[in-house]
Design a protein around this motif. Structure first.
Motif, PDB file in Angstrom:
ATOM      1  N   TRP B  89       0.845  -1.197   0.000  1.00 19.58           N
ATOM      2  CA  TRP B  89       0.000   0.000   0.000  1.00 19.58           C
ATOM      3  C   TRP B  89       0.879   1.243   0.000  1.00 19.58           C
ATOM      4  O   TRP B  89       2.045   1.202   0.356  1.00 19.58           O
ATOM      5  N   LEU B 109      -3.151   3.935  -2.272  1.00 18.11           N
ATOM      6  CA  LEU B 109      -3.037   3.094  -3.455  1.00 18.11           C
ATOM      7  C   LEU B 109      -2.685   1.699  -2.958  1.00 18.11           C
ATOM      8  O   LEU B 109      -1.661   1.508  -2.326  1.00 18.11           O
ATOM      9  N   VAL B 110      -3.573   0.736  -3.206  1.00 17.61           N
ATOM     10  CA  VAL B 110      -3.364  -0.617  -2.706  1.00 17.61           C
ATOM     11  C   VAL B 110      -3.097  -1.548  -3.870  1.00 17.61           C
ATOM     12  O   VAL B 110      -3.799  -1.494  -4.883  1.00 17.61           O
ATOM     13  N   SER B 126      -4.383  -3.389  -8.852  1.00 24.76           N
ATOM     14  CA  SER B 126      -4.144  -2.152  -8.105  1.00 24.76           C
ATOM     15  C   SER B 126      -5.383  -1.300  -8.123  1.00 24.76           C
ATOM     16  O   SER B 126      -6.092  -1.248  -9.125  1.00 24.76           O
ATOM     17  N   PHE B 127      -5.616  -0.630  -7.034  1.00 25.43           N
ATOM     18  CA  PHE B 127      -6.734   0.307  -7.017  1.00 25.43           C
ATOM     19  C   PHE B 127      -6.468   1.388  -5.998  1.00 25.43           C
ATOM     20  O   PHE B 127      -5.682   1.217  -5.077  1.00 25.43           O
TER      21      PHE B 127
END
Lengths: 199, 154
Positions: B89, B109-110, B126-127
């Motif tokens: 993250w 942002l993970v 990623s999201f």
């Protein structure tokens, strides 16, 4: 911070004093509609006929107002700065006041519209989960293998995608620990200090 | 096996047959989760094949020794949805972008590291999310963990 208006821009806005008080309200409304929904030539034509001014002048006026409002909202300039910026146009006090009011009333909305234009990564929408236990497979009978199956819903530029993922209990606990650490970061002194000083 | 010096004297075809037969026998036993009673089953099966006692003993002991690793190997074969192996993250604080200044928004942002059992690794998922969304995500994961705990206590 002052807004710098180019000569062309000033020329476009030059039609405002000639148009009169009611026209300014009308043009303001058209400018906001343009920001919300895009250019509307028919509406401009209708306004031109009603106010008895050329269509081109109306169009330029609307565009000028739109630019003025978006730039001011983008930079989030204060009342005094806004007033000083439009002072160069040499408008009457009344006109200046109505422009300022127009800016203040719609600033928040314009900022949220502009916010949607920013580059974006797929963003989280929701997560569904399910607990499964694998009991047997083609290659091995009589198993007990727990797993958590998840459906991750993401938004990417107005499309929703769903992805099916799986994880085992140990990894799940690891994920929870890591993400809790991430959440905790926002509350540390370091982050708090930066947030305070950035405002 | 073909390079093993001890087995040099035996005809390669016979060797291959033996190897294949032994492998199949072991796999089938492993597949059916041979426990103590099934070992005896294996034993009688080998007796029927007219192997002498000593050899059968040797075979079964070797099998017992490697049973667990065999189970793990067999259990890992098979299809499953993309498997999450790790998460990274990043916390950022947005100040401005070219469309909007003074945004002042924290965001996370993970990245979920994914492994695909079939074709090796797979592009990671990623999201981005806000603090509230991350709290929602963690809350749901915790619910899953709690239900896991409850299931183990049943």
């Amino acid at each position: 911070m002052l807004l710098v208006l180019s000569a062309e821009h000033r020329a476009h806005l030059g039609c405002l004093p000639r148009a009169g008080g009611a026209a300014v309200g009308e043009l303001g409304r058209l400018a906001l509609e343009q920001l919300r929904r895009g250019a509307a030539p028919r509406a401009c034509e209708a306004a031109a006929r009603k106010l008895n001014i050329g269509v081109d002048t109306i169009q330029h006026g609307v565009e000028g107002l739109t630019y003025l409002l978006t730039e001011s909202s983008k930079l989030m300039i204060s009342d005094t700065d806004f007033q000083d910026s439009i002072h160069v146009l040499g408008f009457s006090d009344e006109l200046n006041k109505s422009l300022l009011q127009l800016y203040l009333d719609n600033r928040k909305e314009i900022r949220s519209i502009l916010g949607e234009l920013a580059p974006r990564l797929p963003s989280y929408h929701s997560l569904e989960w399910r607990l499964d236990v694998q009991l047997a497979s083609r290659s091995l009978r009589q198993q007990i293998k727990p797993a958590v199956t998840m459906k991750l819903h993401l938004n990417q530029n107005e499309d929703q995608t769903a992805q099916v993922l799986q994880t085992d209990p140990a990894t799940l606990l690891h994920l929870i620990q890591q993400l809790e650490q991430a959440l905790g970061e926002m509350k540390t002194n370091h982050c708090r200090r930066i947030v305070r000083n950035m405002k | 096996i073909l390079d093993d010096p001890d087995l040099k004297d035996i005809d390669p075809t016979v060797l291959k047959h033996c190897h294949a037969a032994a492998a199949t026998c072991i796999l089938e036993a492993g597949k059916q989760q041979a426990d103590i009673s099934a070992i005896r089953h294996l034993y009688t099966c080998l007796e029927d094949c007219k192997l002498d006692k000593e050899r059968i003993e040797q075979f079964c002991t070797e099998y017992q020794k490697n049973k667990d690793s065999l189970e793990i190997l067999l259990g890992s074969i098979g299809r499953s949805p993309l498997h999450i192996t790790d998460v990274s993250w990043r916390l950022e604080y947005q100040i401005k972008n070219n469309q909007l200044h003074k945004t002042y928004q924290p965001s996370y942002l993970v990245t979920l590291n994914i492994e695909n059992s079939d074709s090796g690794s797979h592009p990671d998922v990623s999201f981005s999310c806000t603090m509230e969304q991350l709290q929602d995500l963690v809350g749901k994961l915790k619910d899953a963990a709690k239900s896991l705990e409850r299931a183990t206590q049943m």
